[in-house]
Design a protein around this motif. Structure first.
Motif, short mmCIF file in Angstrom:
data_model
loop_
_atom_site.label_atom_id
_atom_site.label_comp_id
_atom_site.label_asym_id
_atom_site.label_seq_id
_atom_site.Cartn_x
_atom_site.Cartn_y
_atom_site.Cartn_z
N VAL A 1 -10.18 -79.41 33.19
CA VAL A 1 -10.04 -80.86 33.08
C VAL A 1 -8.69 -81.28 33.64
CG1 VAL A 1 -9.94 -82.80 31.45
CG2 VAL A 1 -11.53 -80.90 31.06
N CYS A 2 -8.72 -82.27 34.55
CA CYS A 2 -7.50 -82.76 35.19
C CYS A 2 -7.41 -84.27 35.01
CB CYS A 2 -7.51 -82.41 36.68
SG CYS A 2 -7.68 -80.64 37.01
N ARG A 3 -6.38 -84.71 34.32
CA ARG A 3 -6.17 -86.13 34.07
C ARG A 3 -5.20 -86.69 35.12
NH1 ARG A 3 -8.98 -86.49 29.54
NH2 ARG A 3 -9.12 -84.67 28.21
N ALA A 4 -4.59 -87.84 34.85
CA ALA A 4 -3.63 -88.42 35.79
C ALA A 4 -2.53 -87.41 36.10
CB ALA A 4 -3.04 -89.70 35.23
N THR A 5 -2.10 -87.36 37.34
CA THR A 5 -1.09 -86.43 37.87
C THR A 5 -1.45 -84.96 37.67
OG1 THR A 5 0.38 -86.37 35.94
CG2 THR A 5 0.77 -88.12 37.58
N GLN A 6 -2.75 -84.68 37.71
CA GLN A 6 -3.21 -83.29 37.63
C GLN A 6 -4.31 -83.07 38.65
OE1 GLN A 6 -4.52 -82.82 33.56
NE2 GLN A 6 -2.52 -82.06 32.92
N GLY A 7 -4.47 -81.83 39.06
CA GLY A 7 -5.53 -81.48 39.99
C GLY A 7 -5.85 -80.00 39.91
N PHE A 8 -6.76 -79.59 40.75
CA PHE A 8 -7.27 -78.21 40.81
C PHE A 8 -7.06 -77.72 42.24
CE2 PHE A 8 -10.73 -75.32 41.92
CZ PHE A 8 -10.80 -74.46 40.83
N GLU A 9 -6.56 -76.49 42.37
CA GLU A 9 -6.26 -75.97 43.70
C GLU A 9 -6.74 -74.53 43.86
OE1 GLU A 9 -2.27 -75.70 46.44
OE2 GLU A 9 -2.07 -75.12 44.34
N LEU A 10 -7.26 -74.24 45.05
CA LEU A 10 -7.52 -72.88 45.47
C LEU A 10 -6.34 -72.53 46.39
CD1 LEU A 10 -11.34 -73.20 46.18
CD2 LEU A 10 -10.22 -72.16 44.19
N LEU A 11 -5.50 -71.62 45.92
CA LEU A 11 -4.22 -71.33 46.56
C LEU A 11 -4.18 -69.92 47.12
CD1 LEU A 11 -1.07 -71.95 46.90
CD2 LEU A 11 -0.82 -70.88 44.65
N GLN A 12 -3.78 -69.80 48.36
CA GLN A 12 -3.49 -68.46 48.88
C GLN A 12 -2.05 -68.17 48.51
OE1 GLN A 12 -3.23 -67.76 53.10
NE2 GLN A 12 -2.41 -65.74 52.69
N ALA A 13 -1.84 -67.32 47.52
CA ALA A 13 -0.50 -67.01 47.04
C ALA A 13 0.16 -65.90 47.85
CB ALA A 13 -0.56 -66.61 45.57
N GLY A 14 -0.63 -65.13 48.58
CA GLY A 14 -0.11 -64.01 49.37
C GLY A 14 0.50 -64.47 50.68
N SER A 15 0.88 -63.48 51.50
CA SER A 15 1.60 -63.79 52.73
C SER A 15 0.78 -63.61 54.01
CB SER A 15 2.85 -62.92 52.82
OG SER A 15 2.49 -61.56 52.83
N SER A 16 -0.50 -63.27 53.90
CA SER A 16 -1.31 -63.07 55.09
C SER A 16 -1.43 -64.36 55.89
CB SER A 16 -2.72 -62.59 54.71
OG SER A 16 -3.54 -62.52 55.85
N ALA A 17 -1.32 -64.24 57.20
CA ALA A 17 -1.40 -65.43 58.06
C ALA A 17 -2.45 -65.23 59.15
CB ALA A 17 -0.05 -65.74 58.66
N VAL A 18 -3.47 -64.45 58.87
CA VAL A 18 -4.52 -64.21 59.85
C VAL A 18 -5.89 -64.54 59.25
CG1 VAL A 18 -3.25 -62.47 61.15
CG2 VAL A 18 -4.69 -61.76 59.24
#
Length: 171
Positions: A142-159
């Motif tokens: 659940v995301c209220r005002a000033t909140q959201g959901f993200e799929l994040l690439q936390a690693g360092s791969s750039a390919v």
């Protein structure tokens, strides 16, 4: 039944610590985002060999700039998505809560034979977040005002590239 939306990012290029796809409510919203599914599909066709990266499913508290994505309603008769709810990728985000951290193989699928990369092109194996459809005891994120959901690439791969989806309601 709540209007359901899907934000989709196609052929999103990997980069270190990158916002691959997100949905976000700004400060002016009275709506609540409820995220039910997040999907990360290895649909890249460029030649990439032997690459693994770290990814995360996170709640965010800020999202700006980047590339906008227009979420699509599951029902064409649904009212328009709240103007204060946005989606995008490659945005500047502030992560707060990590719900899941996982390793992901971002090498390209092959035509002959089967590799782990091939399995990640299939929906069931690409689903990295599922709020427990069919189990009414499991809450979505659940995301209220000033909140959201993200799929994040936390690693360092750039390919390589990936297709990503976020399924949510906005009530």
């Amino acid at each position: 039944m709540a209007a359901t939306w899907r934000a989709t990012g196609a052929a999103i290029a990997y980069a270190s610590a990158k916002d691959m796809l997100d949905v976000f409510n700004d400060t002016a919203t009275a709506k609540v985002i409820r995220v039910y599914r997040g999907t990360w599909l290895n649909n890249g066709t460029g030649a990439v060999t032997g690459v693994v990266t770290t990814c995360q499913v996170v709640r965010i508290t800020a999202a700006s700039a980047g590339t906008a994505v227009t979420p699509v309603a599951h029902d064409t008769t649904s009212a328009a998505l709240d103007a204060n709810t946005t989606a995008g990728h490659n945005r500047t985000t502030t992560e707060s809560d990590v719900f899941r951290r996982f390793l992901y193989i971002n090498e390209e699928p092959v035509v002959a034979g089967v590799t782990q990369a091939n399995w990640l092109t299939l929906i069931p194996f690409g689903e990295v977040w599922n709020a427990g459809y069919g189990d009414s005891n499991i809450e979505p994120i659940v995301c209220r005002a000033t909140q959201g959901f993200e799929l994040l690439q936390a690693g360092s791969s750039a390919v390589g590239t990936a297709d990503l989806e976020i399924e949510f309601t906005n009530t």
